[in-house]
Motif scaffolding. Structure first.
Motif, mmCIF file in Angstrom:
data_model
loop_
_atom_site.group_PDB
_atom_site.id
_atom_site.type_symbol
_atom_site.label_atom_id
_atom_site.label_comp_id
_atom_site.label_asym_id
_atom_site.label_seq_id
_atom_site.Cartn_x
_atom_site.Cartn_y
_atom_site.Cartn_z
ATOM 1 N N ASN A 11 1.250 -1.156 0.138
ATOM 2 C CA ASN A 11 0.058 0.010 -0.057
ATOM 3 C C ASN A 11 0.966 1.206 0.034
ATOM 4 O O ASN A 11 0.355 2.356 0.154
ATOM 5 C CB ASN A 11 -1.004 -0.046 0.866
ATOM 6 N N MET B 178 -5.664 7.357 -8.869
ATOM 7 C CA MET B 178 -7.433 6.075 -8.653
ATOM 8 C C MET B 178 -8.335 5.788 -10.355
ATOM 9 O O MET B 178 -8.378 4.924 -10.917
ATOM 10 C CB MET B 178 -7.997 6.555 -7.602
ATOM 11 N N SER C 159 -12.589 0.756 -0.969
ATOM 12 C CA SER C 159 -11.574 1.679 -0.769
ATOM 13 C C SER C 159 -11.829 0.742 0.397
ATOM 14 O O SER C 159 -12.373 0.439 0.996
ATOM 15 C CB SER C 159 -12.114 2.769 -0.534
ATOM 16 N N GLU C 160 -10.795 0.271 1.355
ATOM 17 C CA GLU C 160 -9.786 0.370 2.436
ATOM 18 C C GLU C 160 -10.282 1.145 3.719
ATOM 19 O O GLU C 160 -11.214 0.876 4.247
ATOM 20 C CB GLU C 160 -8.562 -0.601 2.719
ATOM 21 N N LYS C 161 -10.845 2.138 3.165
ATOM 22 C CA LYS C 161 -10.835 3.434 4.462
ATOM 23 C C LYS C 161 -12.745 4.050 4.170
ATOM 24 O O LYS C 161 -12.390 4.639 5.010
ATOM 25 C CB LYS C 161 -9.584 4.892 3.634
ATOM 26 N N SER D 72 -15.936 9.089 0.850
ATOM 27 C CA SER D 72 -15.381 7.681 0.484
ATOM 28 C C SER D 72 -14.448 7.247 -0.168
ATOM 29 O O SER D 72 -13.932 6.668 -0.602
ATOM 30 C CB SER D 72 -16.483 6.856 0.198
ATOM 31 N N GLU D 73 -14.843 8.999 -1.039
ATOM 32 C CA GLU D 73 -13.378 8.896 -2.943
ATOM 33 C C GLU D 73 -14.488 7.962 -3.708
ATOM 34 O O GLU D 73 -13.395 8.006 -4.380
ATOM 35 C CB GLU D 73 -12.431 9.428 -1.981
ATOM 36 N N LEU D 74 -15.305 7.212 -3.560
ATOM 37 C CA LEU D 74 -15.290 6.402 -4.155
ATOM 38 C C LEU D 74 -15.659 6.546 -5.580
ATOM 39 O O LEU D 74 -15.854 6.556 -6.626
ATOM 40 C CB LEU D 74 -16.632 5.253 -3.820
ATOM 41 N N THR E 122 -10.554 -0.583 -6.954
ATOM 42 C CA THR E 122 -9.641 -0.419 -5.913
ATOM 43 C C THR E 122 -8.965 0.253 -5.329
ATOM 44 O O THR E 122 -7.950 0.887 -6.117
ATOM 45 C CB THR E 122 -9.814 -2.030 -4.770
ATOM 46 N N ASP E 123 -8.380 0.512 -3.986
ATOM 47 C CA ASP E 123 -7.568 1.469 -3.899
ATOM 48 C C ASP E 123 -6.618 0.499 -3.820
ATOM 49 O O ASP E 123 -5.307 1.103 -2.692
ATOM 50 C CB ASP E 123 -7.831 2.897 -2.635
#
Lengths: 142, 528
Positions: free
Chosen positions: A28, B9, B151-153, B252-254, B387-388
């Motif tokens: 990451n 992204m 996103s993981e976040k 979310s920045e998605l 995905t990030d």
């Protein structure tokens, strides 16, 4: 810390499968989180120059570090990393906020450059004793 | 949120790089310059051309020059035609630089494209050669509303369906703009009459209710999907879904996953050759037949007033003496990452241009699973999840839908530092990490994983990199010098185009080069 744990798990897993595994690079990280010369080498440089600094030959080649007279000059090496050489990209840390495209250059800090140069010059059969500092690298910025 | 992170992204393909670069260089997005078949006319009697490299550029050049009557020979480093146009199938072996050998263990009929994988409808050059060579095409599904954005976040790491993020983003934005209009804040910019039209369009575009609100209801559910789909009979009553709040969508920045499929290079319709992108290179190779000399590693290129000679080694035999091939002209399509290391007597302008171009790092991983769980469990048929995570993309096969048996998907397509770090791993580690990361999006991964193969382009023995990354400055300084003839040598390939990393760049650069070659050959012919 999380990354380190993942490393350990991954290394253990692969070790259990009996695969030869150099340390697994970090997860990451968009900028390399370590400044350790050996780690920088194993996460970035060894992709092309290989784990023992032996380089590789195909239709073209990646130079080996062992017995390479260019290693005599720490400045030559740092400049190569900062400016790139032929197909090798530049790793100079620059302000990319205005970049129009997403695949910005991968940047190494002056400290990372100095440490990896010192690492290469003291490994792979090289035993140069002079050391480069981050300040030396800074003075060479393109 | 930095702009570059956003772009990083959303643009997860060579394609967007190409387009952004082209756009920044040209100031606009332009169509491929290919304007249809461009017969060269007749070759001067006895004229010959040496083509170096049997990738798409080299084979387009060889195909057209041969058809025009030139005596053509092609030297190729690999034991196959195609270059970066390439598909891996069960039984294929691949040894990367460093000596790591992988044997592809996919089931019959399954494949993975380590290089190019999609053909935009406006890349008319490469499409025309598919037609000429009889390579059947099928639709490549880029945008899949039921694929994931992850996103993981965001949302506790739970992947969201593309359709919900897109509908909610678009719905909330429409509602806000409608409010601005209704509170008379646009009176100076937009006439009353146009405000009415705009409101009406926002209601439709954003799936707003009659009060111009984006809220839970049939209208929004018909856009973002239902909590329970409508059906028949007593069990058929639908349950509407609850939109995600604007703040959560933004945080979310998605939303960064929405634009990729809207870019010109990834707009509908995209194609893929049936059976793998490598079908194009294979078809070219069959067509050119004995004109291609395989296992030929070029080690020197010399020109004089009479012709060009390439010296090469036969890599299939140890200790075989060096051989030469000579012709009147040379179309050299060897990637600059390799060509920059081959002695060649060209002027400093071309030599400097060759030495100026760094090559991008990229890694792709193909994963075979025991069943097509993305279809069976998740209702994802083709398309791409973004995905990030370092793997960046999961792309599902745009073919053989609903087939039983195993399936292969693209489990990673990475760039930049992620790619460099994956390149530094052994192939087994790359596959293992791709499975580990992908498990965060598809929990079926660990149980269903069968086998995989990972290609790191900087370790490709024949390309030593993915594609040439022109900066605006370098292009200004070197591009024309790279493309101009130097004596009897002209270069072609994606590196000699404004469509870098796309096969269309190779095709159009080859056609441009051989058009100029023909003029030179005719002029030279008329002097003798």
């Amino acid at each position: 810390m999380k990354n380190m744990i993942k490393h350990a798990v991954c290394a253990a897993l692969l070790g259990g499968l009996g695969l030869v595994s150099p340390p697994a690079p970090a997860d990451n990280a968009k900028t390399l989180q370590t400044s350790d010369g050996e780690q920088v080498y194993q996460h970035v440089c060894q992709g092309c120059h290989m784990s023992e600094g032996q380089g590789a030959v195909g239709a073209g080649y990646y130079p080996a570090f062992a017995g390479n007279p260019n290693m005599a000059s720490a400045q030559y090496m740092a400049l190569t990393i900062l400016t790139g050489r032929r197909n090798m990209p530049s790793f100079f840390e620059y302000d990319s906020s205005g970049d129009l495209f997403w695949f910005t250059r991968v940047a190494l800090s002056d400290e990372q450059v100095a440490n990896v140069v010192n690492y290469i010059r003291s490994h792979f059969g090289n035993a140069y004793e002079d050391r480069l500092t981050a300040a030396d690298v800074k003075a060479m910025h393109p | 949120m930095k702009r570059r992170n956003l772009l990083r992204m959303i643009g997860m393909t060579a394609g967007s790089a190409a387009m952004y670069q082209a756009m920044s260089s040209l100031g606009l997005a332009s169509e491929s310059p290919y304007k249809g078949p461009n017969p060269l006319g007749e070759a001067p009697k006895g004229a010959s051309v040496l083509v170096l490299g049997s990738g798409i550029a080299g084979m387009v050049a060889a195909y057209e020059l041969r058809n025009a009557g030139y005596k053509v020979q092609v030297l190729e480093y690999n034991a196959r035609a195609g270059g970066r146009n390439w598909s891996l199938r069960g039984g294929d072996n691949y040894t990367e630089l460093g000596g790591f050998t992988q044997r592809c263990q996919f089931d019959p009929g399954l494949y993975f494209n380590p290089g190019p994988w999609r053909l935009p409808y406006h890349h008319r050059g490469i499409l025309s050669y598919c037609k000429k060579l009889g390579v059947p095409l099928e639709a490549f599904n880029q945008v899949n509303h039921n694929a994931y954005l992850h996103s993981e976040k965001a949302f506790g790491g739970k992947p969201q369906r593309f359709r919900t993020i897109k509908a909610d983003y678009q719905g909330h934005v429409s509602e806000l703009l409608a409010k601005v209009i209704q509170t008379r804040k646009l009176d100076e910019q937009v006439s009353r009459e146009d405000q009415e039209k705009l409101l009406d369009s926002l209601r439709q575009w954003g799936a707003l209710d009659r009060n111009y609100a984006y809220v839970k209801g049939e209208t929004s559910s018909l856009r973002r999907g239902f909590a329970k789909d409508p059906g028949g009979g007593l069990t058929g009553r639908p349950v509407q879904s609850e939109p995600i709040a604007l703040k959560d969508v933004l945080d979310s920045e998605l939303w960064m996953g929405i634009p990729p499929g809207e870019d010109y290079e990834r707009q509908t319709t995209l194609f893929q050759p049936v059976g793998g992108m490598g079908r194009i290179g294979e078809a070219f190779g069959r067509d050119l037949g004995p004109l291609i000399r395989y296992n030929a590693k070029v080690v020197d290129i010399r020109q004089d007033d009479h012709g060009v000679t390439a010296t090469f080694e036969d890599t299939s035999k140890s200790d075989s003496p060096r051989q030469t091939a000579t012709a009147d002209w040379c179309v050299c399509t060897i990637p600059l990452s390799v060509l920059g290391q081959i002695p060649m007597n060209v002027g400093s302008q071309m030599a400097d241009a060759i030495a100026a171009l760094p090559y991008a790092s990229s890694v792709k991983v193909g994963l075979q699973f025991k069943r097509r769980f993305w279809e069976e469990d998740d209702e994802i048929y083709g398309g791409i999840s973004y995905t990030d995570l370092p793997i960046r993309n999961i792309s599902y096969p745009s073919c053989d839908y609903q087939s039983s048996g195993k399936g292969v998907l693209l489990g990673a397509y990475m760039w930049g530092l992620d790619a460099m770090e994956f390149t530094s791993m052994s192939p087994e580690q790359r596959v293992s990490k791709a499975v580990e990361y992908g498990s965060q999006i598809h929990p079926q991964y660990p149980g269903e994983f069968d086998n995989g193969i990972a290609i790191a382009w900087h370790r490709s023995p024949f390309a030593l990199g993915c594609f040439g990354t022109w900066s605006e400055e370098d292009r200004e300084k070197h591009y024309d010098n790279l493309c101009r003839f130097d004596g009897r040598i002209v270069l072609a390939g994606e590196h000699a185009s404004y469509v870098p990393a796309w096969q269309e760049g190779s095709v159009t650069s080859a056609l441009d080069a051989i058009g100029r070659l023909q003029l030179r050959a005719q002029a030279a012919g008329s002097q003798t």
